[in-house]
Design a protein around this motif. Sequence first.
Motif, PDB file in Angstrom:
ATOM      1  N   PHE A 188      17.136  40.623   3.851  1.00 45.04           N
ATOM      2  CA  PHE A 188      15.847  40.555   3.146  1.00 45.04           C
ATOM      3  C   PHE A 188      15.816  41.581   2.018  1.00 45.04           C
ATOM      4  CE2 PHE A 188      11.464  42.049   2.678  1.00 45.04           C
ATOM      5  CZ  PHE A 188      10.878  40.888   2.217  1.00 45.04           C
ATOM      6  N   ILE A 189      16.241  42.823   2.313  1.00 47.64           N
ATOM      7  CA  ILE A 189      16.257  43.874   1.285  1.00 47.64           C
ATOM      8  C   ILE A 189      17.225  43.476   0.191  1.00 47.64           C
ATOM      9  CG2 ILE A 189      16.863  46.281   0.860  1.00 47.64           C
ATOM     10  CD1 ILE A 189      15.744  46.935   3.598  1.00 47.64           C
ATOM     11  N   GLY A 190      18.376  42.879   0.551  1.00 42.51           N
ATOM     12  CA  GLY A 190      19.339  42.451  -0.447  1.00 42.51           C
ATOM     13  C   GLY A 190      18.764  41.369  -1.342  1.00 42.51           C
ATOM     14  N   ILE A 191      18.083  40.395  -0.748  1.00 40.89           N
ATOM     15  CA  ILE A 191      17.482  39.310  -1.530  1.00 40.89           C
ATOM     16  C   ILE A 191      16.389  39.876  -2.438  1.00 40.89           C
ATOM     17  CG2 ILE A 191      16.068  37.227  -1.371  1.00 40.89           C
ATOM     18  CD1 ILE A 191      17.632  36.529   1.167  1.00 40.89           C
ATOM     19  N   VAL A 192      15.640  40.811  -1.901  1.00 42.38           N
ATOM     20  CA  VAL A 192      14.569  41.417  -2.706  1.00 42.38           C
ATOM     21  C   VAL A 192      15.176  42.128  -3.900  1.00 42.38           C
ATOM     22  CG1 VAL A 192      12.813  43.248  -2.679  1.00 42.38           C
ATOM     23  CG2 VAL A 192      12.903  41.589  -0.849  1.00 42.38           C
ATOM     24  N   PRO A 233      11.478  44.736  -6.889  1.00 42.83           N
ATOM     25  CA  PRO A 233      10.915  46.047  -7.232  1.00 42.83           C
ATOM     26  C   PRO A 233      10.637  46.180  -8.721  1.00 42.83           C
ATOM     27  CG  PRO A 233      12.773  46.336  -5.760  1.00 42.83           C
ATOM     28  CD  PRO A 233      12.723  44.884  -6.138  1.00 42.83           C
ATOM     29  N   GLY A 234      11.483  45.594  -9.553  1.00 42.24           N
ATOM     30  CA  GLY A 234      11.242  45.633 -10.996  1.00 42.24           C
ATOM     31  C   GLY A 234       9.995  44.854 -11.374  1.00 42.24           C
ATOM     32  N   MET A 235       9.837  43.689 -10.692  1.00 39.84           N
ATOM     33  CA  MET A 235       8.631  42.888 -10.972  1.00 39.84           C
ATOM     34  C   MET A 235       7.377  43.626 -10.518  1.00 39.84           C
ATOM     35  SD  MET A 235       9.686  38.893 -10.359  1.00 39.84           S
ATOM     36  CE  MET A 235       9.984  39.026  -8.626  1.00 39.84           C
ATOM     37  N   ILE A 236       7.485  44.291  -9.366  1.00 38.05           N
ATOM     38  CA  ILE A 236       6.332  45.057  -8.878  1.00 38.05           C
ATOM     39  C   ILE A 236       6.046  46.208  -9.829  1.00 38.05           C
ATOM     40  CG2 ILE A 236       5.538  46.575  -7.026  1.00 38.05           C
ATOM     41  CD1 ILE A 236       7.003  44.736  -5.058  1.00 38.05           C
ATOM     42  N   ALA A 237       7.125  46.909 -10.260  1.00 36.42           N
ATOM     43  CA  ALA A 237       6.947  48.026 -11.200  1.00 36.42           C
ATOM     44  C   ALA A 237       6.365  47.518 -12.515  1.00 36.42           C
ATOM     45  CB  ALA A 237       8.279  48.730 -11.427  1.00 36.42           C
ATOM     46  N   LYS A 238       6.905  46.352 -12.983  1.00 41.43           N
ATOM     47  CA  LYS A 238       6.370  45.789 -14.233  1.00 41.43           C
ATOM     48  C   LYS A 238       4.900  45.403 -14.060  1.00 41.43           C
ATOM     49  CE  LYS A 238       6.998  42.331 -17.691  1.00 41.43           C
ATOM     50  NZ  LYS A 238       7.280  40.963 -17.947  1.00 41.43           N
ATOM     51  N   LEU A 271       2.767  46.711 -11.954  1.00 41.84           N
ATOM     52  CA  LEU A 271       1.987  47.957 -11.906  1.00 41.84           C
ATOM     53  C   LEU A 271       1.876  48.586 -13.295  1.00 41.84           C
ATOM     54  CD1 LEU A 271       3.262  49.534  -8.563  1.00 41.84           C
ATOM     55  CD2 LEU A 271       1.026  48.520  -9.018  1.00 41.84           C
ATOM     56  N   ASP A 272       2.995  48.546 -14.049  1.00 39.59           N
ATOM     57  CA  ASP A 272       2.944  49.090 -15.420  1.00 39.59           C
ATOM     58  C   ASP A 272       1.966  48.287 -16.291  1.00 39.59           C
ATOM     59  OD1 ASP A 272       4.733  51.082 -14.833  1.00 39.59           O
ATOM     60  OD2 ASP A 272       6.501  50.033 -15.676  1.00 39.59           O
ATOM     61  N   ASP A 273       2.014  46.948 -16.150  1.00 37.96           N
ATOM     62  CA  ASP A 273       1.079  46.107 -16.916  1.00 37.96           C
ATOM     63  C   ASP A 273      -0.365  46.411 -16.522  1.00 37.96           C
ATOM     64  OD1 ASP A 273       3.162  44.904 -18.212  1.00 37.96           O
ATOM     65  OD2 ASP A 273       3.141  43.057 -16.991  1.00 37.96           O
ATOM     66  N   ARG A 274      -0.575  46.566 -15.224  1.00 34.57           N
ATOM     67  CA  ARG A 274      -1.935  46.882 -14.757  1.00 34.57           C
ATOM     68  C   ARG A 274      -2.357  48.252 -15.270  1.00 34.57           C
ATOM     69  NH1 ARG A 274      -4.264  47.482  -8.676  1.00 34.57           N
ATOM     70  NH2 ARG A 274      -6.430  47.535  -9.322  1.00 34.57           N
ATOM     71  N   ALA A 275      -1.434  49.232 -15.229  1.00 34.91           N
ATOM     72  CA  ALA A 275      -1.746  50.570 -15.741  1.00 34.91           C
ATOM     73  C   ALA A 275      -2.056  50.507 -17.243  1.00 34.91           C
ATOM     74  CB  ALA A 275      -0.590  51.532 -15.463  1.00 34.91           C
ATOM     75  N   GLU A 276      -1.286  49.700 -17.977  1.00 33.14           N
ATOM     76  CA  GLU A 276      -1.529  49.543 -19.419  1.00 33.14           C
ATOM     77  C   GLU A 276      -2.884  48.892 -19.664  1.00 33.14           C
ATOM     78  OE1 GLU A 276      -0.944  49.993 -23.386  1.00 33.14           O
ATOM     79  OE2 GLU A 276       0.308  50.809 -21.798  1.00 33.14           O
ATOM     80  N   ARG A 277      -3.176  47.865 -18.860  1.00 29.58           N
ATOM     81  CA  ARG A 277      -4.474  47.198 -18.995  1.00 29.58           C
ATOM     82  C   ARG A 277      -5.619  48.176 -18.695  1.00 29.58           C
ATOM     83  NH1 ARG A 277      -3.170  42.911 -15.945  1.00 29.58           N
ATOM     84  NH2 ARG A 277      -4.181  43.814 -14.117  1.00 29.58           N
ATOM     85  N   ILE A 278      -5.467  48.981 -17.654  1.00 28.66           N
ATOM     86  CA  ILE A 278      -6.487  49.989 -17.315  1.00 28.66           C
ATOM     87  C   ILE A 278      -6.595  51.017 -18.428  1.00 28.66           C
ATOM     88  CG2 ILE A 278      -7.017  51.870 -15.729  1.00 28.66           C
ATOM     89  CD1 ILE A 278      -5.855  50.109 -13.470  1.00 28.66           C
TER      90      ILE A 278
END
Length: 159
Positions: free
Chosen positions: A14-18, A24-29, A31-38
Motif C-alpha cells: 500500500f505504501i509502495g502504491i501510494v 504525498p505529492g498530490m496531498i502536498a500540492k 495543501l499548498d494550493d489550499r494555503a495559497e488560496r487562504i
Amino acid sequence: MDATFWATIALFLFIGIVFYLKVPGMIAKSLDDRAERIRNELDQARKLREEAQEVLAEYQRRRKEAEKEAEDIVSAAEHEAALMVEEAKQKTEEYVARRTALAEQKIAQAERDAVNEVRVQAADIAVEAARRILQDRVDTKLAGDLFKSSLQDVKTKLN
C-alpha cells in the motif's frame, strides 16, 4: 506465514502504491494550493479592510466638514438674525420717533387752531359789544349825516 506477515506485506504494498502514484505529492500540492488560496483570501481581506478604512476615513472627514459647515450656517444665521433684530429695533424706533413728531405737530396745529378760534370769537364778541355800545350812544340821524358827509368827501376826492 501468519496474518501479521501478510498485513505487513499489504502495508508495504500500500505504501509502495501510494508513493508510486505520488499521493504525498498530490496531498502536498493540495495543501499548498489550499494555503495559497487562504493566503490570497487573506490578502484580499486585508485589501478590503484597507479600502473600508479609507472609506471610513473619507466619511469621517466628510462628516467633520458637514458639521463645520452646519456650524458655519448656524453661526451665519445667528449673526443674520441679530442684524435683523437690530434693524427691526432701529426701524421701530424711527417709526415711533416719526409718529411722535407727527403727533406733536398735530397737537401744535390744534393749539394754534384753538388760539385762532378764540381770537376770532373774541374779536366777534368785541365787535358786537362795540356795535351795541355805539348803537346805544350814537344818534341815528347824526350817524346818517356823518355817513353822507363822508360819502361826499370821498366823491370829491375821486373826481
